[in-house]
Design a protein around this motif. Structure first.
Motif, PDB file in Angstrom:
ATOM      1  N   VAL A  11     -16.749 -35.821 -52.469  1.00  0.00           N
ATOM      2  CA  VAL A  11     -15.761 -36.725 -53.062  1.00  0.00           C
ATOM      3  C   VAL A  11     -16.460 -37.888 -53.754  1.00  0.00           C
ATOM      4  O   VAL A  11     -16.108 -38.279 -54.863  1.00  0.00           O
ATOM      5  N   ARG A  12     -17.479 -38.414 -53.101  1.00  0.00           N
ATOM      6  CA  ARG A  12     -18.213 -39.535 -53.690  1.00  0.00           C
ATOM      7  C   ARG A  12     -18.908 -39.119 -54.977  1.00  0.00           C
ATOM      8  O   ARG A  12     -18.869 -39.838 -55.978  1.00  0.00           O
ATOM      9  N   ARG A  13     -19.513 -37.938 -54.987  1.00  0.00           N
ATOM     10  CA  ARG A  13     -20.198 -37.469 -56.192  1.00  0.00           C
ATOM     11  C   ARG A  13     -19.217 -37.169 -57.315  1.00  0.00           C
ATOM     12  O   ARG A  13     -19.536 -37.371 -58.478  1.00  0.00           O
ATOM     13  N   SER A  14     -18.043 -36.664 -56.988  1.00  0.00           N
ATOM     14  CA  SER A  14     -17.070 -36.378 -58.043  1.00  0.00           C
ATOM     15  C   SER A  14     -16.598 -37.672 -58.695  1.00  0.00           C
ATOM     16  O   SER A  14     -16.328 -37.701 -59.887  1.00  0.00           O
ATOM     17  N   GLY A  15     -16.512 -38.745 -57.932  1.00  0.00           N
ATOM     18  CA  GLY A  15     -16.156 -40.041 -58.498  1.00  0.00           C
ATOM     19  C   GLY A  15     -17.237 -40.570 -59.414  1.00  0.00           C
ATOM     20  O   GLY A  15     -16.961 -41.165 -60.447  1.00  0.00           O
ATOM     21  N   ARG A  16     -18.482 -40.344 -59.055  1.00  0.00           N
ATOM     22  CA  ARG A  16     -19.595 -40.781 -59.907  1.00  0.00           C
ATOM     23  C   ARG A  16     -19.611 -40.005 -61.206  1.00  0.00           C
ATOM     24  O   ARG A  16     -19.872 -40.554 -62.261  1.00  0.00           O
ATOM     25  N   ASP A  17     -19.372 -38.699 -61.147  1.00  0.00           N
ATOM     26  CA  ASP A  17     -19.395 -37.873 -62.347  1.00  0.00           C
ATOM     27  C   ASP A  17     -18.341 -38.317 -63.343  1.00  0.00           C
ATOM     28  O   ASP A  17     -18.583 -38.340 -64.538  1.00  0.00           O
ATOM     29  N   LYS A  18     -17.173 -38.679 -62.865  1.00  0.00           N
ATOM     30  CA  LYS A  18     -16.117 -39.130 -63.764  1.00  0.00           C
ATOM     31  C   LYS A  18     -16.532 -40.424 -64.459  1.00  0.00           C
ATOM     32  O   LYS A  18     -16.278 -40.600 -65.641  1.00  0.00           O
ATOM     33  N   GLY A  19     -17.167 -41.306 -63.744  1.00  0.00           N
ATOM     34  CA  GLY A  19     -17.622 -42.551 -64.345  1.00  0.00           C
ATOM     35  C   GLY A  19     -18.685 -42.315 -65.399  1.00  0.00           C
ATOM     36  O   GLY A  19     -18.713 -42.954 -66.439  1.00  0.00           O
ATOM     37  N   ARG A  20     -19.554 -41.376 -65.162  1.00  0.00           N
ATOM     38  CA  ARG A  20     -20.606 -41.060 -66.129  1.00  0.00           C
ATOM     39  C   ARG A  20     -20.009 -40.469 -67.400  1.00  0.00           C
ATOM     40  O   ARG A  20     -20.436 -40.775 -68.484  1.00  0.00           O
ATOM     41  N   ARG A  43     -21.112 -28.643 -29.615  1.00  0.00           N
ATOM     42  CA  ARG A  43     -21.546 -28.039 -30.874  1.00  0.00           C
ATOM     43  C   ARG A  43     -20.435 -28.017 -31.917  1.00  0.00           C
ATOM     44  O   ARG A  43     -20.674 -28.285 -33.091  1.00  0.00           O
ATOM     45  N   TRP A  44     -19.203 -27.699 -31.522  1.00  0.00           N
ATOM     46  CA  TRP A  44     -18.113 -27.618 -32.502  1.00  0.00           C
ATOM     47  C   TRP A  44     -17.817 -28.977 -33.116  1.00  0.00           C
ATOM     48  O   TRP A  44     -17.442 -29.067 -34.278  1.00  0.00           O
ATOM     49  N   VAL A  45     -18.028 -30.048 -32.339  1.00  0.00           N
ATOM     50  CA  VAL A  45     -17.807 -31.394 -32.876  1.00  0.00           C
ATOM     51  C   VAL A  45     -18.880 -31.723 -33.903  1.00  0.00           C
ATOM     52  O   VAL A  45     -18.593 -32.321 -34.944  1.00  0.00           O
ATOM     53  N   ARG A  46     -20.094 -31.310 -33.627  1.00  0.00           N
ATOM     54  CA  ARG A  46     -21.165 -31.533 -34.600  1.00  0.00           C
ATOM     55  C   ARG A  46     -20.907 -30.760 -35.883  1.00  0.00           C
ATOM     56  O   ARG A  46     -21.183 -31.249 -36.981  1.00  0.00           O
ATOM     57  N   ALA A  47     -20.328 -29.558 -35.770  1.00  0.00           N
ATOM     58  CA  ALA A  47     -19.990 -28.773 -36.963  1.00  0.00           C
ATOM     59  C   ALA A  47     -18.889 -29.456 -37.769  1.00  0.00           C
ATOM     60  O   ALA A  47     -18.969 -29.537 -39.005  1.00  0.00           O
ATOM     61  N   VAL A  48     -17.875 -29.966 -37.090  1.00  0.00           N
ATOM     62  CA  VAL A  48     -16.795 -30.676 -37.781  1.00  0.00           C
ATOM     63  C   VAL A  48     -17.327 -31.951 -38.423  1.00  0.00           C
ATOM     64  O   VAL A  48     -16.963 -32.290 -39.551  1.00  0.00           O
ATOM     65  N   ALA A  49     -18.206 -32.648 -37.734  1.00  0.00           N
ATOM     66  CA  ALA A  49     -18.795 -33.872 -38.282  1.00  0.00           C
ATOM     67  C   ALA A  49     -19.619 -33.569 -39.527  1.00  0.00           C
ATOM     68  O   ALA A  49     -19.544 -34.295 -40.525  1.00  0.00           O
ATOM     69  N   THR A  50     -20.377 -32.488 -39.498  1.00  0.00           N
ATOM     70  CA  THR A  50     -21.164 -32.097 -40.663  1.00  0.00           C
ATOM     71  C   THR A  50     -20.256 -31.757 -41.842  1.00  0.00           C
ATOM     72  O   THR A  50     -20.513 -32.181 -42.979  1.00  0.00           O
ATOM     73  N   ALA A  51     -19.188 -31.017 -41.571  1.00  0.00           N
ATOM     74  CA  ALA A  51     -18.241 -30.677 -42.639  1.00  0.00           C
ATOM     75  C   ALA A  51     -17.584 -31.935 -43.205  1.00  0.00           C
ATOM     76  O   ALA A  51     -17.379 -32.050 -44.421  1.00  0.00           O
ATOM     77  N   THR A  52     -17.265 -32.885 -42.336  1.00  0.00           N
ATOM     78  CA  THR A  52     -16.646 -34.131 -42.789  1.00  0.00           C
ATOM     79  C   THR A  52     -17.598 -34.924 -43.672  1.00  0.00           C
ATOM     80  O   THR A  52     -17.211 -35.425 -44.734  1.00  0.00           O
ATOM     81  N   LEU A  53     -18.846 -35.022 -43.264  1.00  0.00           N
ATOM     82  CA  LEU A  53     -19.832 -35.763 -44.056  1.00  0.00           C
ATOM     83  C   LEU A  53     -20.091 -35.081 -45.400  1.00  0.00           C
ATOM     84  O   LEU A  53     -20.232 -35.757 -46.430  1.00  0.00           O
ATOM     85  N   LEU A  54     -20.127 -33.750 -45.410  1.00  0.00           N
ATOM     86  CA  LEU A  54     -20.315 -33.033 -46.672  1.00  0.00           C
ATOM     87  C   LEU A  54     -19.121 -33.222 -47.601  1.00  0.00           C
ATOM     88  O   LEU A  54     -19.298 -33.422 -48.814  1.00  0.00           O
ATOM     89  N   ALA A  55     -17.927 -33.178 -47.051  1.00  0.00           N
ATOM     90  CA  ALA A  55     -16.727 -33.394 -47.874  1.00  0.00           C
ATOM     91  C   ALA A  55     -16.728 -34.803 -48.458  1.00  0.00           C
ATOM     92  O   ALA A  55     -16.393 -35.000 -49.632  1.00  0.00           O
TER      93      ALA A  55
END
Length: 59
Positions: free
Chosen positions: A44-53, A28-40
């Motif tokens: 980051v990806r969305r912040s890069g898109r916002d700057k381009g816009r 379970r703790w690995v799944r929590a870390v994986a979820t946090a990693t994917l959200l982070a």
């Protein structure tokens, strides 16, 4: 600065490892870390898109 970049690199590699392990049915703790990693990564990806816009709207 080099130490900070090293820490970021280690956390990134560990997060990627957690995502792979969670995909194979890790604890379970690995799944929590994986979820946090994917959200982070998504944030980051969305912040890069916002700057381009903003640049295209200001031009």
């Amino acid at each position: 600065m080099v130490v900070l970049l090293g820490v970021v690199l280690v956390l990134t590699v560990a997060g990627c490892g957690a995502v792979v392990w969670a995909a194979r049915g890790g604890p379970r703790w690995v799944r929590a870390v994986a979820t946090a990693t994917l959200l982070a990564g998504e944030l980051v990806r969305r912040s890069g898109r916002d700057k381009g816009r903003r640049r295209t709207l200001e031009d």
